[in-house]
Motif scaffolding. Structure first.
Motif, PDB file in Angstrom:
ATOM      1  N   ALA A 117     -50.000  10.394 -40.851  1.00  0.00           N
ATOM      2  CA  ALA A 117     -51.220  10.075 -40.110  1.00  0.00           C
ATOM      3  C   ALA A 117     -51.722  11.299 -39.342  1.00  0.00           C
ATOM      4  O   ALA A 117     -52.933  11.578 -39.308  1.00  0.00           O
ATOM      5  CB  ALA A 117     -50.962   8.919 -39.149  1.00  0.00           C
ATOM      6  N   LEU A 118     -50.793  12.040 -38.724  1.00  0.00           N
ATOM      7  CA  LEU A 118     -51.174  13.242 -37.998  1.00  0.00           C
ATOM      8  C   LEU A 118     -51.780  14.275 -38.945  1.00  0.00           C
ATOM      9  O   LEU A 118     -52.846  14.851 -38.654  1.00  0.00           O
ATOM     10  CB  LEU A 118     -49.948  13.833 -37.291  1.00  0.00           C
ATOM     11  N   ALA A 119     -51.108  14.496 -40.076  1.00  0.00           N
ATOM     12  CA  ALA A 119     -51.623  15.461 -41.049  1.00  0.00           C
ATOM     13  C   ALA A 119     -52.991  15.039 -41.554  1.00  0.00           C
ATOM     14  O   ALA A 119     -53.925  15.858 -41.620  1.00  0.00           O
ATOM     15  CB  ALA A 119     -50.643  15.607 -42.215  1.00  0.00           C
ATOM     16  N   SER A 120     -53.142  13.767 -41.902  1.00  0.00           N
ATOM     17  CA  SER A 120     -54.404  13.278 -42.456  1.00  0.00           C
ATOM     18  C   SER A 120     -55.540  13.401 -41.452  1.00  0.00           C
ATOM     19  O   SER A 120     -56.672  13.747 -41.825  1.00  0.00           O
ATOM     20  CB  SER A 120     -54.256  11.827 -42.906  1.00  0.00           C
ATOM     21  N   LEU A 121     -55.269  13.121 -40.182  1.00  0.00           N
ATOM     22  CA  LEU A 121     -56.319  13.222 -39.172  1.00  0.00           C
ATOM     23  C   LEU A 121     -56.850  14.653 -39.091  1.00  0.00           C
ATOM     24  O   LEU A 121     -58.070  14.874 -38.995  1.00  0.00           O
ATOM     25  CB  LEU A 121     -55.784  12.774 -37.815  1.00  0.00           C
ATOM     26  N   PHE A 122     -55.941  15.621 -39.154  1.00  0.00           N
ATOM     27  CA  PHE A 122     -56.400  17.006 -39.081  1.00  0.00           C
ATOM     28  C   PHE A 122     -57.004  17.480 -40.399  1.00  0.00           C
ATOM     29  O   PHE A 122     -57.915  18.313 -40.404  1.00  0.00           O
ATOM     30  CB  PHE A 122     -55.254  17.915 -38.629  1.00  0.00           C
ATOM     31  N   TRP A 123     -56.511  16.946 -41.556  1.00  0.00           N
ATOM     32  CA  TRP A 123     -57.198  17.240 -42.823  1.00  0.00           C
ATOM     33  C   TRP A 123     -58.632  16.730 -42.748  1.00  0.00           C
ATOM     34  O   TRP A 123     -59.580  17.446 -43.116  1.00  0.00           O
ATOM     35  CB  TRP A 123     -56.499  16.549 -43.996  1.00  0.00           C
ATOM     36  N   PHE A 124     -58.803  15.490 -42.308  1.00  0.00           N
ATOM     37  CA  PHE A 124     -60.139  14.899 -42.247  1.00  0.00           C
ATOM     38  C   PHE A 124     -61.035  15.669 -41.274  1.00  0.00           C
ATOM     39  O   PHE A 124     -62.229  15.829 -41.512  1.00  0.00           O
ATOM     40  CB  PHE A 124     -60.039  13.426 -41.831  1.00  0.00           C
ATOM     41  N   SER A 125     -60.441  16.132 -40.176  1.00  0.00           N
ATOM     42  CA  SER A 125     -61.223  16.934 -39.221  1.00  0.00           C
ATOM     43  C   SER A 125     -61.700  18.222 -39.878  1.00  0.00           C
ATOM     44  O   SER A 125     -62.845  18.652 -39.683  1.00  0.00           O
ATOM     45  CB  SER A 125     -60.379  17.251 -37.982  1.00  0.00           C
ATOM     46  N   GLY A 126     -60.819  18.839 -40.671  1.00  0.00           N
ATOM     47  CA  GLY A 126     -61.227  20.034 -41.403  1.00  0.00           C
ATOM     48  C   GLY A 126     -62.338  19.730 -42.393  1.00  0.00           C
ATOM     49  O   GLY A 126     -63.311  20.494 -42.513  1.00  0.00           O
TER      50      GLY A 126
END
Length: 292
Positions: free
Chosen positions: A227-236
């Motif tokens: 979830a943490l990784a995905s949130l920052f991927w989506f932010s990118g």
């Protein structure tokens, strides 16, 4: 350049999640290990969304957002399954490297579906970085089975399609800052993936569902990191093209090699060091191209 920071954070978190999932595959199967990142990631995304809803108005997804999110969600589920199969057959570092042919297909798909410009400088940077990935894999390509190549490359292509789907969903949201739109799209995508994963497991693999519950501690860690990784991927994805994000994300490959050496006791050869050098060169060239 905020997308650089979000991508680097995502890459570190994803490397930890991949290591946790790779360990689960042998105990609960590919389907179970694939489902973990969605089922255990959704609660964390919903908690973050609830906190955001308490202080601001959330953007409301429409049919266009939903179509993009479904495309990204399904593609990511299939990609994760192919990646875990490749990890089982060729090892953690090699499988990660094979899947990282993603930026090439992603750049082409982005140009076709989202009209994102390529440019010769960006194409050259992506090509150099991907060439470095292939060297880092350390595989003897003459002995590498076709199935392993297919699984790794298919994972990369599907991850690319997933990134395009998620970026399309984020861009289609009518309002909100980049982080709020990324969080909303993430929660929607994880909800879709969780429903699909649970339906599959209940109908076809109840043993894996029981295994997920038995391995809840590792599953919870994988879900939180996912979830943490995905949130920052989506932010990118909200800040720049998906191809830029996923090319910079190739820094994950050297991180995977460190994991391979320290956790899975796999050595690093001179060819792999050369490949990591090419990855750094390609990523640096990409950053210069974007800044320029």
């Amino acid at each position: 350049m905020l997308w650089v920071a979000t991508t680097l954070i995502a890459a570190v978190a994803q490397t930890g999640r991949n290591a946790a999932q790779a360990g689960l595959t042998g105990r609960i199967g590919t389907a179970g290990a694939t489902a973990v990142r969605f089922i255990f990631g959704l609660p964390f995304a919903l908690i973050a969304l609830a906190v955001a809803a308490a202080v601001t108005t959330l953007p409301m997804p429409d049919g266009t957002v939903l179509r993009w999110a479904v495309t990204g969600a399904i593609a990511q589920m299939l990609a994760t399954g192919f990646l875990l199969l490749a990890m089982q057959g060729r090892g953690f570092g090699v499988a990660t490297a094979l899947s990282k042919t993603e930026p090439v297909t992603l750049a082409l798909i982005g140009a076709l579906l989202l009209a994102e410009p390529l440019g010769w400088s960006r194409i050259a940077a992506i090509t150099i970085a991907v060439a470095g990935v292939l060297l880092v894999s350390g595989a003897d390509w003459s002995r590498l089975g076709r199935r392993s190549v297919f699984q790794g490359v298919a994972a990369g292509a599907l991850f690319g399609l997933a990134a395009i789907g998620f970026r399309g969903a984020i861009l289609a949201l009518p309002e909100g800052g980049f982080f709020l739109r990324a969080l909303t799209a993430l929660a929607l995508s994880l909800a879709i993936q969780t429903v699909l994963a649970l339906i599959w497991l209940i109908l076809f693999d109840r043993a894996a569902l029981g295994g997920i519950l038995r391995e809840w501690r590792v599953s919870l860690a994988a879900g939180a990191l996912g979830a943490l990784a995905s949130l920052f991927w989506f932010s990118g994805f909200a800040l720049t093209s998906a191809a830029n994000v996923r090319t910079l994300a190739l820094i994950e490959v050297p991180l995977a090699q460190v994991i391979s050496g320290r956790v899975f006791r796999q050595s690093v050869s001179a060819r792999q060091w050369a490949g990591m050098g090419l990855i750094v060169l390609g990523v640096a060239w990409l950053l210069l191209a974007v800044v320029g």
